[in-house]
Scaffold this motif. Structure first.
Motif, mmCIF file in Angstrom:
data_model
loop_
_atom_site.group_PDB
_atom_site.id
_atom_site.type_symbol
_atom_site.label_atom_id
_atom_site.label_comp_id
_atom_site.label_asym_id
_atom_site.label_seq_id
_atom_site.Cartn_x
_atom_site.Cartn_y
_atom_site.Cartn_z
ATOM 1 N N MET A 143 1.124 -0.843 0.389
ATOM 2 C CA MET A 143 -0.179 0.108 0.502
ATOM 3 C C MET A 143 0.830 1.027 -0.176
ATOM 4 S SD MET A 143 -3.163 -1.046 2.450
ATOM 5 C CE MET A 143 -2.094 -0.508 4.039
ATOM 6 N N GLU A 144 0.592 2.187 -0.662
ATOM 7 C CA GLU A 144 1.193 3.620 -0.771
ATOM 8 C C GLU A 144 0.220 4.619 -0.148
ATOM 9 O OE1 GLU A 144 4.211 4.775 -3.702
ATOM 10 O OE2 GLU A 144 2.854 5.437 -4.445
ATOM 11 N N LEU A 145 0.538 5.980 0.276
ATOM 12 C CA LEU A 145 -0.299 6.750 0.849
ATOM 13 C C LEU A 145 0.825 8.014 0.366
ATOM 14 C CD1 LEU A 145 -2.101 7.590 3.152
ATOM 15 C CD2 LEU A 145 -0.315 8.552 4.176
ATOM 16 N N ILE A 146 -0.513 8.325 -0.519
ATOM 17 C CA ILE A 146 -0.010 9.660 -0.813
ATOM 18 C C ILE A 146 -1.194 10.598 -0.759
ATOM 19 C CG2 ILE A 146 -0.245 11.148 -3.596
ATOM 20 C CD1 ILE A 146 0.103 8.354 -5.092
ATOM 21 N N ASP A 147 -1.037 11.692 0.277
ATOM 22 C CA ASP A 147 -1.897 12.739 0.538
ATOM 23 C C ASP A 147 -1.181 14.481 0.030
ATOM 24 O OD1 ASP A 147 -2.109 14.405 3.629
ATOM 25 O OD2 ASP A 147 -3.037 14.476 2.279
ATOM 26 N N GLU B 151 8.799 2.007 8.830
ATOM 27 C CA GLU B 151 9.902 2.061 9.695
ATOM 28 C C GLU B 151 10.297 2.798 10.839
ATOM 29 O OE1 GLU B 151 12.553 3.782 7.035
ATOM 30 O OE2 GLU B 151 12.024 2.188 5.290
ATOM 31 N N ALA B 152 11.096 1.957 11.961
ATOM 32 C CA ALA B 152 10.990 1.790 13.217
ATOM 33 C C ALA B 152 12.429 2.129 13.378
ATOM 34 C CB ALA B 152 10.588 1.422 14.028
ATOM 35 N N GLU B 153 12.773 3.114 14.330
ATOM 36 C CA GLU B 153 14.067 2.699 14.817
ATOM 37 C C GLU B 153 14.965 1.791 15.309
ATOM 38 O OE1 GLU B 153 14.680 5.180 18.129
ATOM 39 O OE2 GLU B 153 13.907 7.404 16.913
ATOM 40 N N PRO B 154 15.696 1.633 14.589
ATOM 41 C CA PRO B 154 16.808 -0.308 14.724
ATOM 42 C C PRO B 154 16.862 -0.242 16.476
ATOM 43 C CG PRO B 154 18.604 1.385 13.906
ATOM 44 C CD PRO B 154 17.360 2.563 13.954
ATOM 45 N N LEU B 155 16.172 -1.370 16.500
ATOM 46 C CA LEU B 155 16.512 -2.037 18.606
ATOM 47 C C LEU B 155 17.810 -2.015 18.939
ATOM 48 C CD1 LEU B 155 13.335 -4.192 19.311
ATOM 49 C CD2 LEU B 155 14.025 -1.816 19.216
ATOM 50 N N GLU C 158 8.512 9.864 1.214
ATOM 51 C CA GLU C 158 8.437 10.633 1.778
ATOM 52 C C GLU C 158 7.177 10.092 2.643
ATOM 53 O OE1 GLU C 158 5.718 13.600 -1.598
ATOM 54 O OE2 GLU C 158 7.133 13.145 -2.112
ATOM 55 N N ARG C 159 7.233 11.284 3.974
ATOM 56 C CA ARG C 159 6.377 11.030 4.897
ATOM 57 C C ARG C 159 5.729 11.368 5.104
ATOM 58 N NH1 ARG C 159 9.433 13.455 10.424
ATOM 59 N NH2 ARG C 159 10.636 12.251 10.289
ATOM 60 N N VAL C 160 4.380 10.296 5.452
ATOM 61 C CA VAL C 160 3.007 10.935 5.645
ATOM 62 C C VAL C 160 2.439 11.868 7.055
ATOM 63 C CG1 VAL C 160 0.513 10.402 5.737
ATOM 64 C CG2 VAL C 160 2.226 8.113 4.863
ATOM 65 N N LYS C 161 2.579 13.042 6.599
ATOM 66 C CA LYS C 161 1.797 13.672 7.473
ATOM 67 C C LYS C 161 0.101 14.268 7.667
ATOM 68 C CE LYS C 161 6.497 16.055 7.063
ATOM 69 N NZ LYS C 161 7.127 17.303 7.263
ATOM 70 N N THR C 162 -0.676 13.481 7.115
ATOM 71 C CA THR C 162 -1.813 13.679 7.353
ATOM 72 C C THR C 162 -2.287 13.344 8.917
ATOM 73 O OG1 THR C 162 -2.315 12.531 4.994
ATOM 74 C CG2 THR C 162 -3.856 12.840 6.553
ATOM 75 N N ASP D 93 1.888 14.441 13.029
ATOM 76 C CA ASP D 93 3.467 14.952 12.478
ATOM 77 C C ASP D 93 3.938 14.122 11.550
ATOM 78 O OD1 ASP D 93 4.564 13.648 14.572
ATOM 79 O OD2 ASP D 93 5.831 14.746 15.242
ATOM 80 N N GLY D 94 2.721 12.760 11.659
ATOM 81 C CA GLY D 94 3.584 11.553 11.051
ATOM 82 C C GLY D 94 4.971 10.557 12.188
ATOM 83 N N VAL D 95 5.351 11.001 13.126
ATOM 84 C CA VAL D 95 6.182 10.349 13.815
ATOM 85 C C VAL D 95 4.974 9.309 15.063
ATOM 86 C CG1 VAL D 95 7.920 10.393 15.512
ATOM 87 C CG2 VAL D 95 8.086 12.525 13.306
ATOM 88 N N PHE D 96 5.650 8.221 15.021
ATOM 89 C CA PHE D 96 5.161 7.460 15.738
ATOM 90 C C PHE D 96 5.681 6.994 17.058
ATOM 91 C CE2 PHE D 96 1.848 7.305 12.454
ATOM 92 C CZ PHE D 96 0.610 6.658 12.735
#
Length: 436
Positions: free
Chosen positions: A31-35, A133-137, A158-162, A209-212
């Motif tokens: 799936m790809e998100l385009i906002d 994508e998460a920070e590597p543990l 591109e980061r999703v910012k919706t 802000d798209g950062v979870f």
């Protein structure tokens, strides 16, 4: 290759606390998100929209007014689909108290309409593939460790910012055993260790802000695990696996030593595995809850050597609960935090030790107490015996009196009958004499 588009029509005012149901999608396509501005791709006028001829699959998400009835979808030829009446081979329809989500395979091109209490403010978002994508543990983690991890939703590069998109997505993290027989967690069940959120609360800094942000709580059996990120929407579920990590046994351990003297402090003894942790880096914040309802906080810093004893005030006897936040630096230079909220111990009031003279006096007092008890029991028995004897005498007197009264009454009856008979005889004799 057929073009697959998923179109989500989102409202600006999505109610907080929307509960998303989970429904698996058979397709393995990404799936790809385009906002962006959708005016050229999906014109929206009121409750009308147009689907292009080259769309092979589409997903529509309509947010309704709360607790309103499911929508009616009107096709370009004027025929209608309902949430309870639609072609099952082409359509998947999910309804919620606040929205309808409809996936259509091979939708007819042309103008479509929707009837119902749709939120007046909508925004169209085309979704075809989402990746997270998460920070590597760290490769080395610890049992009961707490750590903050951030991740980002991407569409391509591109980061999703919706901001509203976070309302329709659940991001969970499972630690799945690698089933390596060399580790203690072989065969362990998967365990949920975190949920990523983008709501500006807790450890998340900016909402939407798209950062979870996820707060990992590694209350796990030590061993090798595969971190697995699960992304869920009502019609889609995706999993992303990270590289295996090792969860080491807790490197700082605690045990309680209970006082055997009245009023003396109990002790929390701290031990450290200096092969994993730099001993002088350890700092502890704690809360102890006492059986009498009192609560006290304590802190320990600059520990010079281990084992280290932390005195705990002895305020009451019974069950004590202890919560600890432990901070340290690993030998690899990583700052770690451990959280332990299930520690407890039970203290029992100590029995006072008596001297020989005190024991003799106590024995004498006990003998006197027992003699007094026996004397009271004898007196009580004697009183009861006298009462029983008195009751027997009274009963006998009553019975004798009753017998005498009964004999007297019977004799009186006989005398009355004899007297009556004599009077009758005299009367009859008088009548005979008169007749002569």
């Amino acid at each position: 290759m057929a073009r697959v588009l998923t179109i989500i029509m989102l409202c600006w005012l999505l109610p907080a606390g929307l509960v998303l149901a989970q429904q698996s999608d058979a397709t393995n396509d990404g799936m790809e998100l385009i906002d962006n501005s959708m005016n050229n791709l999906l014109p929206i006028e009121g409750q009308r929209f147009r689907i292009d001829a080259n769309v092979d699959e589409i997903t529509l998400l309509f947010f309704r007014e709360p607790e309103s009835a499911p929508l009616i979808l009107i096709r370009p030829d004027g025929s209608k689909w309902y949430d309870s009446d639609y072609p099952l081979e082409r359509v998947t329809w999910y309804t919620d108290p606040n929205f309808d989500m409809i996936k259509i395979v091979d939708p007819e091109p042309g103008p479509w309409q929707v009837a119902g209490r749709v939120d007046e403010k909508n925004k169209a978002v085309i979704v075809s593939s989402i990746r997270f994508e998460a920070e590597p543990l760290p490769q080395q983690l610890f049992e009961n460790e707490q750590l903050k991890v951030e991740g980002v939703l991407y569409n391509g590069d591109e980061r999703v910012k919706t901001a509203r998109f976070r309302e329709t997505v659940l991001l969970d993290v499972l630690f799945v055993s690698s089933n390596n027989p060399d580790f203690d967690n072989f065969g362990a069940d998967p365990k949920r260790v975190a949920e990523f959120e983008d709501n500006g609360q807790g450890y998340d800094e900016v909402p939407g802000d798209g950062v979870f942000t996820g707060r990992f709580a590694l209350d796990l059996v030590p061993g090798e695990y595969i971190p697995t990120y699960q992304l869920e929407t009502p019609l889609y579920e995706r999993s992303f696996e990270d590289n295996p990590v090792i969860v080491e046994a807790q490197p700082i351990t605690f045990e309680f030593e209970l006082s055997e003297e009245r009023g003396a402090d109990n002790v929390l003894k701290v031990k450290v595995n200096d092969a994993l942790i730099r001993p002088k880096s350890v700092a502890i914040n704690g809360i102890i809850s006492y059986p009498n309802g009192e609560e006290r906080r304590f802190s320990v810093t600059q520990i010079e050597k281990f084992p280290h004893a932390v005195p705990l005030d002895n305020l009451a006897y019974g069950k004590h609960r202890v919560e600890l936040s432990v901070f340290a630096t690993s030998q690899q230079g990583r700052e770690i935090e451990l959280a332990l909220d299930d520690l407890s111990f039970i203290s029992v009031e100590p029995v006072k030790k008596l001297s020989a003279a005190e024991r003799a006096e106590q024995a004498r007092q006990e003998a006197e107490r027992q003699a007094a008890i026996e004397r009271q029991q004898r007196e009580a028995e004697e009183r009861q015996l006298m009462i029983n004897l008195l009751i027997v005498v009274i009963i006998n007197v009553i019975l004798i009196a009753a017998a005498i009264l009964w004999v007297w009454w019977k004799r009186r009856q006989r005398n009355n009958r004899a007297q009556a008979g004599a009077e009758n005889n005299d009367s009859n004799k008088g009548k005979i004499e008169k007749s002569d």
